[in-house]
Design a protein around this motif. Structure first.
Motif, PDB file in Angstrom:
ATOM      1  N   LEU A 251       0.889  -1.159   0.000  1.00 47.21           N
ATOM      2  CA  LEU A 251       0.000   0.000   0.000  1.00 47.21           C
ATOM      3  C   LEU A 251       0.929   1.210   0.000  1.00 47.21           C
ATOM      4  CD1 LEU A 251      -3.198   0.719   1.794  1.00 47.21           C
ATOM      5  CD2 LEU A 251      -1.329   2.215   2.414  1.00 47.21           C
ATOM      6  N   LEU A 252       0.628   2.165  -0.858  1.00 47.66           N
ATOM      7  CA  LEU A 252       1.539   3.274  -1.033  1.00 47.66           C
ATOM      8  C   LEU A 252       0.800   4.601  -0.905  1.00 47.66           C
ATOM      9  CD1 LEU A 252       4.574   3.351  -2.001  1.00 47.66           C
ATOM     10  CD2 LEU A 252       3.604   4.249  -4.106  1.00 47.66           C
ATOM     11  N   VAL A 253       1.351   5.468  -0.075  1.00 48.81           N
ATOM     12  CA  VAL A 253       0.758   6.791   0.122  1.00 48.81           C
ATOM     13  C   VAL A 253       1.790   7.815  -0.318  1.00 48.81           C
ATOM     14  CG1 VAL A 253      -0.181   8.398   1.813  1.00 48.81           C
ATOM     15  CG2 VAL A 253      -0.481   5.936   2.139  1.00 48.81           C
ATOM     16  N   ARG A 254       1.367   8.757  -1.131  1.00 52.84           N
ATOM     17  CA  ARG A 254       2.291   9.808  -1.541  1.00 52.84           C
ATOM     18  C   ARG A 254       1.669  11.153  -1.208  1.00 52.84           C
ATOM     19  NH1 ARG A 254       6.727  10.089  -4.455  1.00 52.84           N
ATOM     20  NH2 ARG A 254       6.799   8.189  -5.664  1.00 52.84           N
ATOM     21  N   VAL A 255       2.463  12.057  -0.669  1.00 57.34           N
ATOM     22  CA  VAL A 255       1.961  13.399  -0.395  1.00 57.34           C
ATOM     23  C   VAL A 255       2.965  14.441  -0.859  1.00 57.34           C
ATOM     24  CG1 VAL A 255       0.554  12.718   1.597  1.00 57.34           C
ATOM     25  CG2 VAL A 255       2.883  13.416   1.946  1.00 57.34           C
ATOM     26  N   LEU A 256       2.437  15.583  -1.222  1.00 58.53           N
ATOM     27  CA  LEU A 256       3.264  16.745  -1.520  1.00 58.53           C
ATOM     28  C   LEU A 256       2.714  17.899  -0.707  1.00 58.53           C
ATOM     29  CD1 LEU A 256       3.742  16.939  -5.403  1.00 58.53           C
ATOM     30  CD2 LEU A 256       5.546  16.643  -3.696  1.00 58.53           C
ATOM     31  N   GLY A 257       3.601  18.685  -0.142  1.00 58.09           N
ATOM     32  CA  GLY A 257       3.136  19.822   0.640  1.00 58.09           C
ATOM     33  C   GLY A 257       4.214  20.883   0.706  1.00 58.09           C
ATOM     34  N   SER A 258       3.952  21.895   1.513  1.00 60.14           N
ATOM     35  CA  SER A 258       4.934  22.959   1.661  1.00 60.14           C
ATOM     36  C   SER A 258       5.442  23.072   3.087  1.00 60.14           C
ATOM     37  CB  SER A 258       4.339  24.286   1.195  1.00 60.14           C
ATOM     38  OG  SER A 258       4.071  24.186  -0.190  1.00 60.14           O
ATOM     39  N   SER A 259       4.955  22.202   3.957  1.00 60.38           N
ATOM     40  CA  SER A 259       5.433  22.229   5.333  1.00 60.38           C
ATOM     41  C   SER A 259       5.686  20.801   5.803  1.00 60.38           C
ATOM     42  CB  SER A 259       4.402  22.926   6.222  1.00 60.38           C
ATOM     43  OG  SER A 259       4.112  22.166   7.372  1.00 60.38           O
ATOM     44  N   ALA A 260       6.869  20.567   6.365  1.00 61.12           N
ATOM     45  CA  ALA A 260       7.228  19.224   6.823  1.00 61.12           C
ATOM     46  C   ALA A 260       6.265  18.782   7.926  1.00 61.12           C
ATOM     47  CB  ALA A 260       8.667  19.215   7.336  1.00 61.12           C
ATOM     48  N   GLU A 261       5.852  19.718   8.787  1.00 64.53           N
ATOM     49  CA  GLU A 261       4.949  19.373   9.890  1.00 64.53           C
ATOM     50  C   GLU A 261       3.635  18.849   9.347  1.00 64.53           C
ATOM     51  OE1 GLU A 261       6.641  22.315   9.720  1.00 64.53           O
ATOM     52  OE2 GLU A 261       8.134  21.609  11.169  1.00 64.53           O
ATOM     53  N   GLN A 262       3.098  19.550   8.344  1.00 60.38           N
ATOM     54  CA  GLN A 262       1.813  19.130   7.783  1.00 60.38           C
ATOM     55  C   GLN A 262       1.914  17.767   7.105  1.00 60.38           C
ATOM     56  OE1 GLN A 262       0.521  22.193   5.153  1.00 60.38           O
ATOM     57  NE2 GLN A 262      -0.637  23.272   6.738  1.00 60.38           N
ATOM     58  N   VAL A 263       2.991  17.568   6.381  1.00 58.19           N
ATOM     59  CA  VAL A 263       3.175  16.290   5.688  1.00 58.19           C
ATOM     60  C   VAL A 263       3.282  15.164   6.715  1.00 58.19           C
ATOM     61  CG1 VAL A 263       4.869  14.955   4.348  1.00 58.19           C
ATOM     62  CG2 VAL A 263       4.100  17.197   3.534  1.00 58.19           C
ATOM     63  N   ARG A 264       4.048  15.428   7.775  1.00 59.89           N
ATOM     64  CA  ARG A 264       4.201  14.414   8.815  1.00 59.89           C
ATOM     65  C   ARG A 264       2.877  14.153   9.523  1.00 59.89           C
ATOM     66  NH1 ARG A 264       9.014  14.984  12.996  1.00 59.89           N
ATOM     67  NH2 ARG A 264       7.542  16.132  14.250  1.00 59.89           N
ATOM     68  N   GLU A 265       2.121  15.212   9.730  1.00 58.84           N
ATOM     69  CA  GLU A 265       0.820  15.098  10.381  1.00 58.84           C
ATOM     70  C   GLU A 265      -0.105  14.169   9.571  1.00 58.84           C
ATOM     71  OE1 GLU A 265      -0.374  16.215  13.206  1.00 58.84           O
ATOM     72  OE2 GLU A 265      -2.433  15.569  12.793  1.00 58.84           O
ATOM     73  N   VAL A 266      -0.160  14.400   8.282  1.00 63.07           N
ATOM     74  CA  VAL A 266      -1.031  13.586   7.423  1.00 63.07           C
ATOM     75  C   VAL A 266      -0.551  12.132   7.402  1.00 63.07           C
ATOM     76  CG1 VAL A 266      -1.754  13.194   5.025  1.00 63.07           C
ATOM     77  CG2 VAL A 266      -1.818  15.502   5.992  1.00 63.07           C
ATOM     78  N   LEU A 267       0.749  11.950   7.256  1.00 63.94           N
ATOM     79  CA  LEU A 267       1.260  10.574   7.196  1.00 63.94           C
ATOM     80  C   LEU A 267       1.117   9.863   8.543  1.00 63.94           C
ATOM     81  CD1 LEU A 267       4.431  10.901   4.907  1.00 63.94           C
ATOM     82  CD2 LEU A 267       2.150  10.097   4.297  1.00 63.94           C
ATOM     83  N   SER A 268       1.263  10.614   9.642  1.00 64.60           N
ATOM     84  CA  SER A 268       1.081  10.010  10.972  1.00 64.60           C
ATOM     85  C   SER A 268      -0.349   9.533  11.139  1.00 64.60           C
ATOM     86  CB  SER A 268       1.377  11.016  12.087  1.00 64.60           C
ATOM     87  OG  SER A 268       2.676  11.498  11.974  1.00 64.60           O
ATOM     88  N   ARG A 269      -1.277  10.332  10.670  1.00 65.15           N
ATOM     89  CA  ARG A 269      -2.689   9.988  10.757  1.00 65.15           C
ATOM     90  C   ARG A 269      -2.948   8.664  10.014  1.00 65.15           C
ATOM     91  NH1 ARG A 269      -5.476  15.051   8.606  1.00 65.15           N
ATOM     92  NH2 ARG A 269      -4.380  16.162  10.246  1.00 65.15           N
ATOM     93  N   ILE A 270      -2.326   8.534   8.855  1.00 69.19           N
ATOM     94  CA  ILE A 270      -2.525   7.322   8.059  1.00 69.19           C
ATOM     95  C   ILE A 270      -1.848   6.120   8.717  1.00 69.19           C
ATOM     96  CG2 ILE A 270      -1.970   6.249   5.826  1.00 69.19           C
ATOM     97  CD1 ILE A 270      -2.568   9.033   4.586  1.00 69.19           C
ATOM     98  N   TRP A 271      -0.670   6.365   9.263  1.00 69.67           N
ATOM     99  CA  TRP A 271       0.029   5.305   9.984  1.00 69.67           C
ATOM    100  C   TRP A 271      -0.846   4.811  11.146  1.00 69.67           C
ATOM    101  CZ3 TRP A 271       4.662   6.383  13.691  1.00 69.67           C
ATOM    102  CH2 TRP A 271       5.184   5.167  14.144  1.00 69.67           C
ATOM    103  N   THR A 272      -1.504   5.759  11.814  1.00 73.17           N
ATOM    104  CA  THR A 272      -2.402   5.425  12.916  1.00 73.17           C
ATOM    105  C   THR A 272      -3.521   4.485  12.446  1.00 73.17           C
ATOM    106  OG1 THR A 272      -1.938   7.587  13.847  1.00 73.17           O
ATOM    107  CG2 THR A 272      -3.886   6.489  14.654  1.00 73.17           C
ATOM    108  N   LEU A 273      -4.006   4.725  11.230  1.00 71.91           N
ATOM    109  CA  LEU A 273      -5.069   3.876  10.687  1.00 71.91           C
ATOM    110  C   LEU A 273      -4.537   2.485  10.311  1.00 71.91           C
ATOM    111  CD1 LEU A 273      -6.719   6.436   8.223  1.00 71.91           C
ATOM    112  CD2 LEU A 273      -7.748   5.522  10.314  1.00 71.91           C
ATOM    113  N   LEU A 274      -3.312   2.448   9.828  1.00 66.55           N
ATOM    114  CA  LEU A 274      -2.771   1.190   9.301  1.00 66.55           C
ATOM    115  C   LEU A 274      -2.255   0.258  10.386  1.00 66.55           C
ATOM    116  CD1 LEU A 274      -0.693   2.517   6.259  1.00 66.55           C
ATOM    117  CD2 LEU A 274      -2.945   1.427   6.216  1.00 66.55           C
ATOM    118  N   ARG A 275      -1.853   0.840  11.515  1.00 74.37           N
ATOM    119  CA  ARG A 275      -1.145   0.041  12.504  1.00 74.37           C
ATOM    120  C   ARG A 275      -1.968  -1.131  13.051  1.00 74.37           C
ATOM    121  NH1 ARG A 275       2.193   1.781  17.608  1.00 74.37           N
ATOM    122  NH2 ARG A 275       4.146   0.746  17.083  1.00 74.37           N
TER     123      ARG A 275
END
Lengths: 291, 214
Positions: A251-275
């Motif tokens: 399963l692959l998630v790709r994101v593009l953004g302008s802030s590392a915090e926001q990108v990490r926030e989104v990916l953390s949320r998804i990690w939370t769902l996948l765990r």
């Protein structure tokens, strides 16, 4: 510590006459002989070490904090990380801060990471983001070898240029090769090679003027459509998000953004769902991230 | 010349017309809205995506095939498939590769590798079997791709026929440079990096209204 050279290298625009080039490596194994995951056979040379092994969620999961005391990788530096998670062990690796690829005087800075996950084992690879300074010459490889039913998830977050200084990645080069294999078969691969001020950074097929790219993968399970949809709904206004599940993983998630915090926030949320479906363990983000 | 035209023709029964290769998603997200933005999308895809990976991989597949280097052929075929990062892009190359292999088998060429075959691999085989020189065959591969992109834009933007021909006239001269670059580039300089392309391809999986399978 083994320094290979002592010559002037320019970091952050200032000459550091005494800056040495480092070769550092760490090779470690996590096993679980009696249901408790433990770090063993940890060999290191040069400035790379495991700062701590934590057990925030019981003894099955060993959380490793990988520390690189110099704090960044400069031209001429060579880092190697090897981690092998043995049968039925579960390891999570993170870092205490963002990685940095410093401005280079021209020499290549490199880091090679090789991860092996045995049958029945699980590895979570969640280093904090890597910041590529303008004029860095960075080469990184990340290879993930899973055996049989091994589970692995992880991410890669790259920031091109120091955002706090409004710096753009105008010169230098960032190269990265990521591959994921299962029982030797190549499941997924990305070769990246971006020059400073690369056309790709502005292109609508490339970074489309964003500076932060994030990638998250999870392999070793079959996600259902409902879970994939939940991942798709985890975005934020300023982050572009795509989720796909390949027939034989990952399963692959790709994101593009302008802030590392926001990108990490989104990916953390998804990690939370996948765990929970991937690892059978509740989501709990490493505490070090909030310090 | 005849073989080149036949292999590059939209009449080749590999189903290329059913794939927009993410262009339809870019239109849905209003990244491509008219002839100018369609041209930017297509020209960038040609140079930065096909030019940096797909075309050079085609060259490696063709060279391995010509040298009877089956290990090299299989490695590049496997790598190309693994580099298609979304469900749709992977399904597309495998379906087109499969269809072209079936065509080659049906026309008396038994000597085609089995297993999953990506489209560039099947095309490289076909071009060798039909006696095309590598640069000419790669030119045909890229021209076929370009024409298909323009046809997708005509249907999905939509654009008129004349606008489509103008697009072809504008982008076609860039193919030669991509062909030259593809034969010259070193392995370590290959790049599959195209995050927007990957993202938009993922988003196409759940796009509400679709004409294309990718």
């Amino acid at each position: 510590m083994s320094s290979i050279a002592a010559r002037p290298v320019v970091i952050m625009g200032r000459p550091y006459a005494q800056r040495r080039s480092w070769r550092a490596s760490i090779r470690m194994q996590v096993d679980a002989p009696a249901g408790r995951s433990r770090l063993r056979d940890c060999e290191h040379s040069g400035p790379l070490r495991i700062q701590k092994v934590l057990y925030p969620q019981g003894e099955r999961l060993a959380q490793l904090l990988l520390l690189h005391p110099p704090g960044g990788i400069a031209g001429g530096d060579q880092l190697a990380v090897e981690l092998s998670v043995e049968e039925n062990a579960h390891a999570l690796l993170t870092t205490p801060g963002a990685g940095k690829w410093y401005k280079s005087g021209g020499d290549v800075a490199r880091q090679d990471v090789a991860l092996k996950v045995a049958a029945g084992a699980a590895l979570e690879w969640f280093p904090q983001e890597a910041i590529v300074f303008d004029e860095a010459v960075a080469e990184q490889t990340l290879t993930i070898d899973c055996t049989a039913d091994a589970r692995c998830c992880g991410w890669d977050i790259v920031v091109l240029g120091r955002q706090a200084r409004n710096e753009r990645f105008m010169a230098g080069r960032w190269s990265q090769h990521i591959e994921i294999r299962r029982d030797g078969r190549l499941l997924w691969l990305e070769r990246s090679r971006i020059q400073g001020d690369d056309e790709l950074l502005k292109s609508v097929v490339g970074w489309n003027r964003h500076h932060v790219s994030g990638l998250l993968w999870a392999t070793g399970f079959t996600p259902d459509e409902a879970l994939i949809d939940q991942c798709r709904s985890s975005g934020e206004a300023d982050v572009i998000l795509g989720v796909t599940a390949l027939p034989d993983g990952p399963l692959l998630v790709r994101v593009l953004g302008s802030s590392a915090e926001q990108v990490r926030e989104v990916l953390s949320r998804i990690w939370t769902l996948l765990r929970p479906p991937l690892l059978g363990i509740a989501a709990q983000l490493p505490r070090i991230w909030s310090t | 010349m005849g073989a080149l035209l036949q292999l590059s023709s939209p009449a080749l029964p590999v189903g290329a017309f059913s794939y927009s290769q993410v262009l339809e998603s870019a239109i849905d997200k209003a990244i491509v809205t008219d002839a100018a933005s369609a041209q930017a999308w297509i020209a960038d895809s040609l140079k930065l995506v096909l030019g940096r990976y797909e075309a050079p991989v085609w060259c490696r597949l063709r060279a391995a095939w010509d040298a009877r280097d089956l290990v090299g052929f299989s490695t590049w075929n496997g790598e190309f498939i693994a580099s298609r990062e979304t469900r749709e892009l992977r399904a597309e190359t495998l379906q087109m590769g499969y269809s072209l292999r079936q065509l080659l088998l049906a026309t008396g060429n038994a000597d085609i590798p089995g297993g999953d075959l990506c489209f560039p691999a099947a095309h490289a085989c076909a071009s060798a079997l039909w006696g095309l020189s590598p640069p000419l065959a790669l030119y045909g591969y890229l021209y076929g791709w370009l024409e298909n992109q323009v046809m997708s834009a005509l249907k999905a933007v939509p654009l008129g026929q004349v606008a489509g021909q103008k697009l072809l006239l504008a982008v076609r001269p860039r193919i030669s440079g991509v062909v030259e670059g593809a034969f010259a580039i070193r392995d370590e300089d290959l790049s599959t990096q195209a995050p927007m392309l990957g993202l938009l391809s993922s988003q196409h999986e759940t796009q509400y209204s679709r004409l294309f399978r990718s």
